[in-house]
Design a protein around this motif. Structure first.
Motif, short mmCIF file in Angstrom:
data_model
loop_
_atom_site.label_atom_id
_atom_site.label_comp_id
_atom_site.label_asym_id
_atom_site.label_seq_id
_atom_site.Cartn_x
_atom_site.Cartn_y
_atom_site.Cartn_z
N HIS A 1 0.83 -1.21 0.00
CA HIS A 1 0.00 0.00 0.00
C HIS A 1 0.87 1.27 0.00
O HIS A 1 0.66 2.18 -0.80
CB HIS A 1 -0.92 -0.01 1.23
N ALA A 2 1.89 1.28 0.90
CA ALA A 2 2.75 2.48 0.99
C ALA A 2 3.50 2.68 -0.33
O ALA A 2 3.65 3.82 -0.80
CB ALA A 2 3.73 2.33 2.15
N ALA B 1 0.90 7.61 4.68
CA ALA B 1 0.69 6.92 3.40
C ALA B 1 -0.81 6.80 3.10
O ALA B 1 -1.27 5.81 2.54
CB ALA B 1 1.35 5.54 3.43
N GLY B 2 -1.55 7.82 3.49
CA GLY B 2 -2.94 7.94 3.05
C GLY B 2 -3.95 7.15 3.84
O GLY B 2 -5.10 7.04 3.41
N ARG B 3 -3.58 6.59 4.99
CA ARG B 3 -4.58 5.86 5.79
C ARG B 3 -5.41 6.86 6.61
O ARG B 3 -4.89 7.90 7.03
CB ARG B 3 -3.91 4.91 6.78
N ARG C 1 1.28 10.45 -3.67
CA ARG C 1 0.25 10.83 -2.69
C ARG C 1 0.75 10.75 -1.24
O ARG C 1 0.07 11.20 -0.33
CB ARG C 1 -0.97 9.91 -2.84
N ALA C 2 1.91 10.13 -1.04
CA ALA C 2 2.39 9.99 0.35
C ALA C 2 2.97 11.30 0.85
O ALA C 2 3.42 12.14 0.06
CB ALA C 2 3.46 8.89 0.41
N THR D 1 2.56 1.93 -3.31
CA THR D 1 1.65 2.50 -4.31
C THR D 1 1.46 4.00 -4.06
O THR D 1 1.50 4.81 -5.00
CB THR D 1 0.26 1.80 -4.22
N GLU D 2 1.26 4.36 -2.78
CA GLU D 2 1.03 5.78 -2.46
C GLU D 2 2.25 6.63 -2.80
O GLU D 2 2.13 7.72 -3.33
CB GLU D 2 0.70 5.93 -0.96
#
Ligand SMILES: C[S@@+](CC[C@H](N)C(=O)[O-])C[C@H]1O[C@@H](n2cnc3c(N)ncnc32)[C@H](O)[C@@H]1O
Length: 297
Positions: A212-213, A275-277, A221-222, A215-216
């Motif tokens: 996930h990280a 990381a967008g969570r 986006r991170a 990808t971000e």
């Protein structure tokens, strides 16, 4: 451009400067305007709070310093399980951001030991905290870190915590393993486990690199551009010039490291907003990083 908006543009510029300047030069440049601001805006009289020039351990400003501390205090009580009689070891305590709110909570039967490789931060804490609160004590570790202590004489992998086995209920490392290489993190985890009591817990924060990280980060986006892989150390950074500025560790590797150390991770991990969570509102700044709580096995 990875970061957007004015605040994030500033982060971008700072990150770009860090990629070219040596750490001592960067730190001197970064702190000098705050030395001037200390004269104009000294710490409020009667409050234990460090001057802005010493707030190198996170975002600077009296309100944000207090707010970060309040979050950590709530987290200690509701998520970690700290009690007034707890014995806490805080490795990489900085200038007491997460310590000060505990001053009126830990009772005289409790103990807080703060350690850091930043001698100025430790000196400030000892002078301003221990004098009034003798069960809060601070020590300097002369450990090398290219960003925080480039003159340090001891390699992190040689750290021996100066305490007998089974000494503490809790060990905390807030935003410390975000500046350390995997081999050194493993050693710190081993040492932390040794000094924990049999029922002890460790809480630490990270930038964990998982699918996930990745990808971000790749999509821009991170919060941090942790896209540089260090082959030799097997970890990630946003700054190949001074990797210890910000290090991301592979989540799979970290899980193995806890297991090897004899620490059982409390699931699920509290993956962070960096990381967008989506993270709980009351822990928004603390849980910007990934938080791992684990128990001694
Ligand atoms: C981002 S600051 C966080 C400070 C504090 N834990 C907090 O969350 O407010 C990182 C701190 O880790 C310390 N540090 C870096 N490497 C370390 C090491 N190998 N051992 C102990 N402390 C270290 C730095 O000196 C710095 O004070």
């Amino acid at each position: 451009m990875i970061y957007q908006g004015w605040g994030n543009r500033l982060l971008n510029i700072t990150a770009a400067i860090k990629r070219v300047l040596p750490a001592p030069a960067f730190n001197a440049v970064r702190s000098s305007p705050y030395k001037l601001r200390d004269l104009i805006q000294p710490p409020p009289a009667g409050e234990i709070i460090p001057p802005l020039s010493l707030q190198t351990d996170g975002p600077r400003g009296f309100d944000i310093f207090r707010a970060n501390g309040r979050e950590a205090y709530q987290y200690y009580l509701s998520e970690v399980g700290v009690k007034p009689g707890s014995r806490i070891l805080d490795i990489g305590c900085g200038v007491g951001r997460k310590t000060i709110p505990l001053l009126n909570y830990l009772g005289s039967e409790g103990l807080y030991v703060g350690m850091d490789i930043d001698a100025n931060a430790v000196k400030w804490c000892s002078r301003n905290i221990t004098a009034e609160h003798p069960n809060f004590v601070f020590f300097t570790l002369d450990i090398f870190n290219k960003f925080y202590n480039p003159a340090g004489r001891i390699e992190p992998a040689n750290l021996v915590l100066p305490f007998p086995d089974d000494s503490f209920d809790y060990v905390a490392l807030w935003s410390v393993f975000t500046h350390m290489y995997p081999g050194d993190v493993q050693h710190y985890l081993d040492e932390a486990r040794r000094v924990l009591k049999p029922s002890g817990r460790i809480v630490a924060s990270y930038y964990l690199i998982n699918p996930h990280a990745k990808t971000e980060v790749a999509a821009g986006r991170a919060l941090w551009d942790v896209r540089f892989y260090l082959d030799a150390q097997k970890c990630w950074t946003n700054n190949p010039n001074i990797p210890e500025d910000l290090i991301g560790l592979e989540e799979d590797w970290l899980r193995g490291a806890y297991e090897r150390a004899g620490l059982r991770i409390a699931e699920p991990l509290q993956l962070g907003g960096w990381a967008g969570r989506i993270v709980p509102d009351q822990f928004r700044s603390l849980n910007s990083q990934d938080i791992v709580i684990a128990d001694k096995i």
